[in-house]
Design a protein around this motif. Sequence first.
Motif, mmCIF file in Angstrom:
data_model
loop_
_atom_site.group_PDB
_atom_site.id
_atom_site.type_symbol
_atom_site.label_atom_id
_atom_site.label_comp_id
_atom_site.label_asym_id
_atom_site.label_seq_id
_atom_site.Cartn_x
_atom_site.Cartn_y
_atom_site.Cartn_z
ATOM 1 N N LEU A 209 8.449 -4.869 -11.716
ATOM 2 C CA LEU A 209 7.366 -4.294 -10.920
ATOM 3 C C LEU A 209 7.861 -3.832 -9.560
ATOM 4 N N LEU A 210 8.664 -4.660 -8.887
ATOM 5 C CA LEU A 210 9.063 -4.291 -7.530
ATOM 6 C C LEU A 210 9.975 -3.065 -7.533
ATOM 7 N N ARG A 211 10.839 -2.945 -8.532
ATOM 8 C CA ARG A 211 11.658 -1.740 -8.619
ATOM 9 C C ARG A 211 10.791 -0.511 -8.888
ATOM 10 N N ARG A 212 9.751 -0.695 -9.705
ATOM 11 C CA ARG A 212 8.816 0.402 -9.979
ATOM 12 C C ARG A 212 8.105 0.830 -8.689
ATOM 13 N N LEU A 213 7.672 -0.136 -7.890
ATOM 14 C CA LEU A 213 7.010 0.177 -6.625
ATOM 15 C C LEU A 213 7.970 0.883 -5.672
ATOM 16 N N ALA A 214 9.210 0.386 -5.613
ATOM 17 C CA ALA A 214 10.198 0.997 -4.721
ATOM 18 C C ALA A 214 10.439 2.456 -5.097
ATOM 19 N N ASP A 215 10.450 2.758 -6.383
ATOM 20 C CA ASP A 215 10.622 4.146 -6.823
ATOM 21 C C ASP A 215 9.430 5.011 -6.413
ATOM 22 N N LEU A 216 8.237 4.431 -6.491
ATOM 23 C CA LEU A 216 7.029 5.195 -6.167
ATOM 24 C C LEU A 216 6.965 5.567 -4.693
ATOM 25 N N VAL A 217 7.359 4.638 -3.813
ATOM 26 C CA VAL A 217 7.211 4.879 -2.372
ATOM 27 C C VAL A 217 8.471 5.457 -1.748
ATOM 28 N N ALA A 218 9.516 5.664 -2.553
ATOM 29 C CA ALA A 218 10.754 6.243 -2.024
ATOM 30 C C ALA A 218 10.512 7.679 -1.578
ATOM 31 N N PRO A 219 11.261 8.138 -0.571
ATOM 32 C CA PRO A 219 11.141 9.554 -0.176
ATOM 33 C C PRO A 219 11.385 10.462 -1.375
ATOM 34 N N GLY A 220 10.505 11.405 -1.576
ATOM 35 C CA GLY A 220 10.622 12.296 -2.714
ATOM 36 C C GLY A 220 10.174 11.680 -4.019
ATOM 37 N N GLY A 221 9.449 10.536 -3.928
ATOM 38 C CA GLY A 221 8.967 9.879 -5.130
ATOM 39 C C GLY A 221 7.827 10.646 -5.780
ATOM 40 N N GLN A 222 7.254 10.026 -6.807
ATOM 41 C CA GLN A 222 6.192 10.686 -7.558
ATOM 42 C C GLN A 222 4.911 10.781 -6.737
ATOM 43 N N ASN A 223 3.991 11.600 -7.219
ATOM 44 C CA ASN A 223 2.682 11.679 -6.580
ATOM 45 C C ASN A 223 1.985 10.331 -6.699
ATOM 46 N N ILE A 224 1.484 9.838 -5.585
ATOM 47 C CA ILE A 224 0.840 8.524 -5.569
ATOM 48 C C ILE A 224 -0.543 8.657 -4.955
ATOM 49 N N THR A 225 -1.371 7.661 -5.256
ATOM 50 C CA THR A 225 -2.727 7.622 -4.721
ATOM 51 C C THR A 225 -2.774 6.698 -3.513
ATOM 52 N N LEU A 226 -3.120 7.262 -2.360
ATOM 53 C CA LEU A 226 -3.343 6.491 -1.141
ATOM 54 C C LEU A 226 -4.769 6.754 -0.681
ATOM 55 N N HIS A 227 -5.533 5.694 -0.482
ATOM 56 C CA HIS A 227 -6.937 5.875 -0.118
ATOM 57 C C HIS A 227 -7.127 6.111 1.375
ATOM 58 N N SER A 228 -6.113 5.800 2.158
ATOM 59 C CA SER A 228 -6.239 5.978 3.592
ATOM 60 C C SER A 228 -4.858 6.003 4.223
ATOM 61 N N ASP A 229 -4.735 6.701 5.338
ATOM 62 C CA ASP A 229 -3.496 6.670 6.109
ATOM 63 C C ASP A 229 -3.440 5.462 7.041
ATOM 64 N N PHE A 230 -4.524 4.696 7.084
ATOM 65 C CA PHE A 230 -4.575 3.528 7.957
ATOM 66 C C PHE A 230 -4.101 2.283 7.213
ATOM 67 N N SER A 231 -3.301 1.475 7.887
ATOM 68 C CA SER A 231 -2.895 0.168 7.374
ATOM 69 C C SER A 231 -3.662 -0.889 8.161
ATOM 70 N N ILE A 232 -4.521 -1.606 7.462
ATOM 71 C CA ILE A 232 -5.389 -2.581 8.112
ATOM 72 C C ILE A 232 -5.105 -3.982 7.582
ATOM 73 N N ASP A 233 -5.193 -4.134 6.266
ATOM 74 C CA ASP A 233 -4.925 -5.412 5.611
ATOM 75 C C ASP A 233 -3.841 -5.169 4.567
ATOM 76 N N ALA A 234 -2.613 -5.566 4.889
ATOM 77 C CA ALA A 234 -1.473 -5.253 4.024
ATOM 78 C C ALA A 234 -1.628 -5.837 2.629
ATOM 79 N N SER A 235 -2.263 -6.994 2.504
ATOM 80 C CA SER A 235 -2.377 -7.641 1.193
ATOM 81 C C SER A 235 -3.337 -6.883 0.282
ATOM 82 N N HIS A 236 -4.504 -6.519 0.788
ATOM 83 C CA HIS A 236 -5.474 -5.794 -0.027
ATOM 84 C C HIS A 236 -4.953 -4.404 -0.370
ATOM 85 N N GLU A 237 -4.331 -3.748 0.593
ATOM 86 C CA GLU A 237 -3.811 -2.413 0.346
ATOM 87 C C GLU A 237 -2.670 -2.430 -0.663
#
Length: 535
Positions: A174-202
Motif C-alpha cells: 500500500l505505501l509504495r502504491r501511495l508513494a507512486d500516486l503522489v510522486a511528481p508526474g504521478g497519475q491523476n488523483i482525487t484531492l478534495h481540497s488544497d487545504f491540509s487541516i487534519d492529516a489523519s482524516h485526509e
Amino acid sequence: MHTRICVLLGLLCLASFCCGSNEPGEVLLVIACPQYPKHASIECSALSHSVLEQQRALKLAGIFPEDFVLKVYVMHELFNYWTLLDALPHLRAQARVLGARTEWIIWCQHHTRVSSLRGLLEQLRHQDSRELAFYGHALYDAEATIIHHFSNYKDPQRFPYPMLSSGVVFTGALLRRLADLVAPGGQNITLHSDFSIDASHELARFIFDNVSPDPHISTPISGGILLKSASYICPTPTSVPNRKLPCLLHAQPEEPLTLGQRRNGCEHTTGSHIYFAIKTCAKFHKERIPIIERTWAADARNRRYYSDVADVGIPTIGTGIPNVQAGHCAKTMAILQLSLKDIGEQLDIRWLMLVDDDTLLSVPRVSALLCRHNATELAYLGQRYGYRLHAPDGFNYHTGGAGIVLSLPLVRLIVQRCSCPSASAPDDMILGYCLQALGVPAIHAAGMHQARPQDYAGELLQLHAPLTFHKFWNTDPEHTYRRWLGGSLVNRSAPLAAHKEQPAAGPLHMTMGRHSLAAGVGLLQETGLGKHLDL
C-alpha cells in the motif's frame, strides 16, 4: 541436448527465485519527528532507543523472529512532513529506506510508544503483507464537521480514520502504491481540497478515493480501501480496561509540567506576561464579549477588544478599519500595530495572543505552553494548517480562530515587513505566507482548536489538555469552558486597564524585501483565497 540445457537452466533460475523469496522481509519503523517543540526531538530519540533496545534484547535471548529484519528511520520534519502524503516522496527517494523488500511500515509520531516489539512483530506475522491495507486505532466523527470538509455528511459515523499518534501500520504494497500516486508526474488523483487541516482524516480519505482493493484497477469502482481497526493499537495504554489483547502500539498522553520542570526547564510564564488582542466588531459586542467576560477574562488582565468602532461602555478600541464578512487582513495588521503602541515599555509582557471574540481559552494552560518557548526568539505558535503543501508554492499557517501566539520580537517584525494584498485578504493565511518567506516556522501547539469540542474525536481531546476552542454556534460556550478548559464562571472579571488613546493605524504598504507579499497576490486570487472564509 540443447533442450535439456535450457530446461536445466530454467530450473536453476526457478530455484534461485524461490530461495530468494525466503529471505527475511523488512519491517521499517518510521518516526516522524517535528523540529518544534524542542522536547519532541528528545522523545523521538527515546522512542528509537527503546525499539532498538527491545530488538537487541530479543536477539540476545534468541527469540527475534528470523523472518523479519527491522530498520528504524527517524524522519526529521522539513516543512510539510507533518502530512504523511507529502512526506512519501522524500521517503521513497531514500532507496535504502523504503525498498521493494519492505513488507511492513510502522508509522509513529514522537509521542507514539511501542510497548512490545515482539508482540507487534507476532501480529504482523499473522497478517498478509501483500494486501493493500493499513491498520490503526479507528476514529469516527460524531457529526459532519467543517474540519473534515463535511466529508461523508450523510453518515459520518461510518468512515474510520486513524489516530496517527497511536501509530499506523501499512503494508509495503500500500505505501509504495501511495508513494507512486503522489510522486511528481504521478497519475491523476482525487484531492478534495488544497487545504491540509487534519492529516489523519485526509490520509484515510485519499486512500479510499484513489486506491482500489484490486491492484490491477487504477481507481476504485465500488469504493476504495478503508482503515482496518487493530485491537493491538490503542489510544493510550489505559484507555480500554480489561483488554484481552495488550496494547502494543499506543500514544503517550501529554503530562503536565512538574514544579521542578517549571523551575529548571522553562521560563516562568503567567497570564500577566501575555497581551490578549481580541478581534471583534460592533454587531457582536453585546452577544460575544459578555461570554468572554464571564469565562476566561478573569485570568487575562492584559486584554483589549479591538473593533471597527470604539465603544466606551466595554470599552473597545477602534481600529479605523470597516468590518468585512471575511478576510480581515487590514484589521489584523492594524490590531498588531495598535497593540505594540499600547504595550509600550511594559517589560512584563512577552507574548501577544491574537484571538477572535468567539474563542474560548484556558489562560493557565496557554501560560504553561509558553513556558516551553523562548519569548526573545521569533516564535509563532497555533493550530497549524497547510495550503498546497504538495506544491512548490505551498505554505503553513496558523488558523485564526484557534488563537495565534506571537512573541513580541515577532510582532515587531510582522509590523515592519508584512503587508496585505487587499484589506479583505485572509489574515491568518497572509500572516503564515509572510512568515514562511521570512524563515519563521509555524510551530504546532497541540490542544489549540479551530472548531468546537464535538468536531473532534474524544480520544484526541483526552490526549492533550485542550487550550482553546472556537465557535459558539450550536453549543453552550460556558459549558464548554467548564467541561473542557477547566475553568469556573465568574460574576465579575478582572477590570480592564485604561487604554492610552492612539491614532488609528494607517494603511500598510510594507513588504518583505525580495519576498514581497505582492508576488503572491496572483496565486491568492487565482486559487480563490481572496474569498476565504474564516473556518
